[in-house]
Design a protein around this motif. Structure first.
Motif, PDB file in Angstrom:
ATOM      1  N   UNK A   1       0.842  -1.180   0.000  1.00 51.31           N
ATOM      2  CA  UNK A   1       0.000   0.000   0.000  1.00 51.31           C
ATOM      3  C   UNK A   1       0.880   1.234   0.000  1.00 51.31           C
ATOM      4  N   UNK A   2       0.537   2.153  -0.858  1.00 49.07           N
ATOM      5  CA  UNK A   2       1.210   3.446  -0.901  1.00 49.07           C
ATOM      6  C   UNK A   2       0.152   4.520  -0.812  1.00 49.07           C
TER       7      UNK A   2
ATOM      8  N   UNK B   1      -0.856 -14.460   0.963  1.00 52.94           N
ATOM      9  CA  UNK B   1      -0.620 -13.050   0.647  1.00 52.94           C
ATOM     10  C   UNK B   1       0.486 -12.494   1.541  1.00 52.94           C
ATOM     11  N   UNK B   2       1.214 -11.535   0.988  1.00 49.66           N
ATOM     12  CA  UNK B   2       2.238 -10.790   1.735  1.00 49.66           C
ATOM     13  C   UNK B   2       1.887  -9.315   1.585  1.00 49.66           C
ATOM     14  N   UNK B   3       1.785  -8.619   2.716  1.00 47.22           N
ATOM     15  CA  UNK B   3       1.361  -7.225   2.680  1.00 47.22           C
ATOM     16  C   UNK B   3       2.388  -6.357   3.380  1.00 47.22           C
ATOM     17  N   UNK B   4       2.831  -5.300   2.686  1.00 52.05           N
ATOM     18  CA  UNK B   4       3.697  -4.281   3.266  1.00 52.05           C
ATOM     19  C   UNK B   4       2.877  -3.014   3.363  1.00 52.05           C
TER      20      UNK B   4
ATOM     21  N   UNK C   1      -5.239  -1.775   8.835  1.00 52.78           N
ATOM     22  CA  UNK C   1      -5.212  -2.823   7.836  1.00 52.78           C
ATOM     23  C   UNK C   1      -6.144  -3.936   8.301  1.00 52.78           C
ATOM     24  N   UNK C   2      -7.067  -4.375   7.434  1.00 51.44           N
ATOM     25  CA  UNK C   2      -7.974  -5.478   7.740  1.00 51.44           C
ATOM     26  C   UNK C   2      -7.804  -6.546   6.675  1.00 51.44           C
TER      27      UNK C   2
ATOM     28  N   UNK D   1       4.268  -4.007   8.827  1.00 52.68           N
ATOM     29  CA  UNK D   1       3.402  -2.848   9.055  1.00 52.68           C
ATOM     30  C   UNK D   1       4.173  -1.750   9.784  1.00 52.68           C
ATOM     31  N   UNK D   2       3.967  -0.519   9.343  1.00 56.04           N
ATOM     32  CA  UNK D   2       4.607   0.620   9.994  1.00 56.04           C
ATOM     33  C   UNK D   2       3.836   1.084  11.213  1.00 56.04           C
TER      34      UNK D   2
END
Length: 167
Positions: A5-6, A21-24, A30-31, A43-44
């Motif tokens: 996500x940007x 899935x891999x999420x940055x 985030x859900x 996650x930041x």
């Protein structure tokens, strides 16, 4: 599938992914729901909510914000957490937190092993007290039974005193 996500959106939703899935994620909530595979997250900041995952949920790193996982069929593994609470419920396998920052850890209905910093600290304190008991034990008692075979069903514990009767 890898998602990044940007931008400045306040929340991001992944619902119904087939496979892992891999999420940055930089910031914002985030859900992640209804995934038929593993979920890996970096996650930041912001909360991460995970529900109904058929694989494992792995948090590689989380800067700040809470981590909430419900109904994960595999394991929940938090490798690095900065701050925020961690709450897990209905985990089919193990629950592990390797490195924990500030915030509480709460869990219910974990089927497998639970390995969190608080439990490791408690075990460490028990090992230190056990070691003191072994050092204080009478060495004559230890020598008395030194050549006896170990029973396979007996767990290894330090015993300060043991009485044996001759029948």
């Amino acid at each position: 599938r890898e998602l990044q996500r940007r931008g400045t959106a306040r929340s991001f939703l992944v619902d119904g992914a087939a496979g892992s899935v891999r999420i940055s994620d930089g910031s914002g909530n985030l859900t992640i729901e209804n995934v038929t595979g593993d979920v890996r997250v970096t996650d930041g900041s912001g909360d991460v909510n995970v529900r109904n995952v058929s694989g494992s949920f792995i948090v590689e790193s989380d800067g700040s914000g809470g981590l909430y996982a419900t109904d994960v069929k595999g394991s929940v593994i938090v490798e690095n957490d900065g701050s925020g609470n961690i709450e897990v419920n209905k985990v089919g396998k193990d629950f592990t937190v390797d490195n924990k920052g500030s915030g509480s850890i709460e869990y219910t209905e974990v089927t497998g092993r639970i390995d969190i910093p608080e439990r490791r600290r408690d075990r460490s304190e028990l090992r230190k007290s056990d070691q003191g008991s072994v050092e204080e034990a009478n060495p004559d008692c230890r020598q008395q039974h030194e050549n006896e075979a170990e029973c396979p069903h007996r767990r290894r514990f330090a015993v300060e005193h043991e009485e044996r009767r001759k029948d």
